[in-house]
Structures are given as C-alpha cells and as structure tokens.
Design an enzyme around this catalytic site. Structure first.
Site, PDB file in Angstrom:
ATOM      1  N   HIS A   9       0.827  -1.205   0.000  1.00 52.23           N
ATOM      2  CA  HIS A   9       0.000   0.000   0.000  1.00 52.23           C
ATOM      3  C   HIS A   9       0.870   1.268   0.000  1.00 52.23           C
ATOM      4  O   HIS A   9       2.051   1.209  -0.313  1.00 52.23           O
ATOM      5  CB  HIS A   9      -1.000  -0.037   1.145  1.00 52.23           C
ATOM      6  CG  HIS A   9      -1.798  -1.313   1.146  1.00 52.23           C
ATOM      7  ND1 HIS A   9      -2.883  -1.531   0.327  1.00 52.23           N
ATOM      8  CD2 HIS A   9      -1.622  -2.472   1.842  1.00 52.23           C
ATOM      9  CE1 HIS A   9      -3.362  -2.746   0.526  1.00 52.23           C
ATOM     10  NE2 HIS A   9      -2.611  -3.350   1.432  1.00 52.23           N
ATOM     11  N   GLU A  23      -2.294   0.337   7.732  1.00 54.27           N
ATOM     12  CA  GLU A  23      -1.434  -0.723   7.196  1.00 54.27           C
ATOM     13  C   GLU A  23      -0.218  -0.153   6.485  1.00 54.27           C
ATOM     14  O   GLU A  23       0.894  -0.662   6.644  1.00 54.27           O
ATOM     15  CB  GLU A  23      -2.234  -1.616   6.244  1.00 54.27           C
ATOM     16  CG  GLU A  23      -1.427  -2.779   5.701  1.00 54.27           C
ATOM     17  CD  GLU A  23      -2.222  -3.695   4.790  1.00 54.27           C
ATOM     18  OE1 GLU A  23      -1.646  -4.692   4.317  1.00 54.27           O
ATOM     19  OE2 GLU A  23      -3.415  -3.398   4.542  1.00 54.27           O
ATOM     20  N   GLU A 140       1.483 -11.805   5.666  1.00 53.77           N
ATOM     21  CA  GLU A 140       0.404 -11.073   6.344  1.00 53.77           C
ATOM     22  C   GLU A 140       0.666 -11.165   7.846  1.00 53.77           C
ATOM     23  O   GLU A 140       0.511 -12.221   8.452  1.00 53.77           O
ATOM     24  CB  GLU A 140      -0.960 -11.673   6.000  1.00 53.77           C
ATOM     25  CG  GLU A 140      -1.389 -11.498   4.551  1.00 53.77           C
ATOM     26  CD  GLU A 140      -1.994 -10.128   4.259  1.00 53.77           C
ATOM     27  OE1 GLU A 140      -1.969  -9.258   5.167  1.00 53.77           O
ATOM     28  OE2 GLU A 140      -2.490  -9.924   3.143  1.00 53.77           O
TER      29      GLU A 140
END
Length: 225
Positions: A9, A23, A140
C-alpha cells in the site's frame, strides 16, 4: 544477491485501517527494519519498491523487481477481517524452490513472533506474486482490526521482532553469512595514553628503593626522582 522489499500500500491507498493504525505505515516501518538488518550480511543488495508514503500500482512493484533482475521478492502486509495471527503466501504455480523458501521463512517468522497464531502457508494469485519473475513471497503480519494483534503492532519492539523473523528466514533460506566484525586496531605507542603517578616521598632512600622494587615486580615502571 538482490532482494526487493515491498511495503504494501502507500499514498492514497492506506490499506487496512483500525485501532488507530494504518497498514501502509506499519508495512513501511517493518520493511525498513528488514532492509537495515539485511545490510549486516555479505553480498546482499537491497532494493525497495518504496521508502516513503507514495502510491504504486501492483504491476509497478513487480516491474521494479523484474527490471532489477532481483533474486528474491518479499511483499509485507498487515491482515484484516477479524482473524488473528500470521500467514504467508506464494503463487499457486510457484516452483519447488519458492515453496522451499516459504517453508523456511515462515518457520523463522513464527519463531520470532512468539505466542502468535500460525494461520499457515498458503497460495494465492496475487499480482505481485503472479507478475514477478523470481521467487516471491507475501506475508500477512497479524490483524490490524483485532484488538490484541493491534496492541502488539503498536509496539516498536514487536515490529522489530517481525522484521527479525523475516531476516532470519531469508538468511537461512539463501545461506547468507554475516559480515565479519571489524577487528579493533592496535594502538601505537603514541596513541596509548600514559599516566604518571607519584607515590609517596621518603626521607630514607632505602625505603624508596624497596617500593620501586615492589612496583617493578608487579609490572609497573618505577623510578626514583
């Protein structure tokens, strides 16, 4: 060995947001820690898809790694959706080498994270895994919308643990060796500090001579003045 580190991101795409965290901020912090730690290893060139808060298309991230001729691509993310724990991904068509790297890296990250739920080694058709031409893994790292996970992610020490696990895994998977510690240079006589100490004054020379002999026996330089 060229390693491309991809912080998920960025820019107008914050990724998942919850519990006062974004995030994109967490992934960048973790990736920078990973890069810094990898600098301690021999023959490693570290490249980043981003080192600040900017937006990159997924295809751009893969293109950076492909253009550089990277040997390994790592994309770091934070999960969301109400779960808890850590999981890693490779592409469904990943070759045996990539799967072997995932096995090693996943295990080392879990060791570093301590009491964290292991959600397993998975496969997914993510663009950064599909479009990269070298072994690629996506991680993750806990769930931003889980209060317990988020509390850990707010700790700089925990972010360092995440990074450390990634680095230990990469080093083990690729057989990286740490750079030798520089040996301290022996000081020359001129660089060594010498301290002169006067101990006592004696009216009887014999007493002075006796002290000088005692000092010499102990390795000190002593003279009568």
């Amino acid at each position: 060995m060229k390693i491309v580190l991809d912080a998920g991101h960025g820019g107008h795409d914050p990724g998942a947001i919850a519990n006062g965290l974004r995030e994109k901020d967490l992934t960048l912090a973790i990736v920078k820690h990973i890069g810094k730690m990898l600098e301690e290893y021999e023959g490693v060139e570290i490249l980043y898809t981003r080192t600040d808060d900017r937006f990159l298309e997924l295809s751009e991230r893969a293109a950076i790694a492909n253009k550089a001729g990277a040997d390994f691509f790592l994309s770091v993310h934070i999960n969301a959706g109400g779960g808890t724990g850590f999981e890693s991904y490779v592409h469904p068509n990943a070759n045996s080498a990539t799967i072997a790297y995932q096995n090693v890296i996943h295990a080392e990250i879990m060791k570093s994270l301590g009491n964290v739920n292991d959600r397993g080694k998975k496969r997914a058709n993510y663009a950064v895994l599909r479009e990269t031409k070298m072994p690629a893994i996506l991680t993750e790292n806990l769930f931003i919308d889980n209060p317990n996970d988020a509390a850990k992610l707010k700790s700089e020490q925990f972010l360092l643990q995440i990074a450390y696990g990634h680095v230990e895994g990469i080093a083990k998977a690729f057989g990286l060796k740490k750079k030798a510690e520089p040996q301290p240079k022996e000081k020359t006589t001129q660089e060594k500090k010498l301290y002169r100490v006067q101990v006592g004054a004696f009216s009887d020379r014999k007493n002075a001579e006796r002290l000088v002999e005692e000092l010499k026996k102990k390795g000190y330089s002593a003279v009568i003045v």
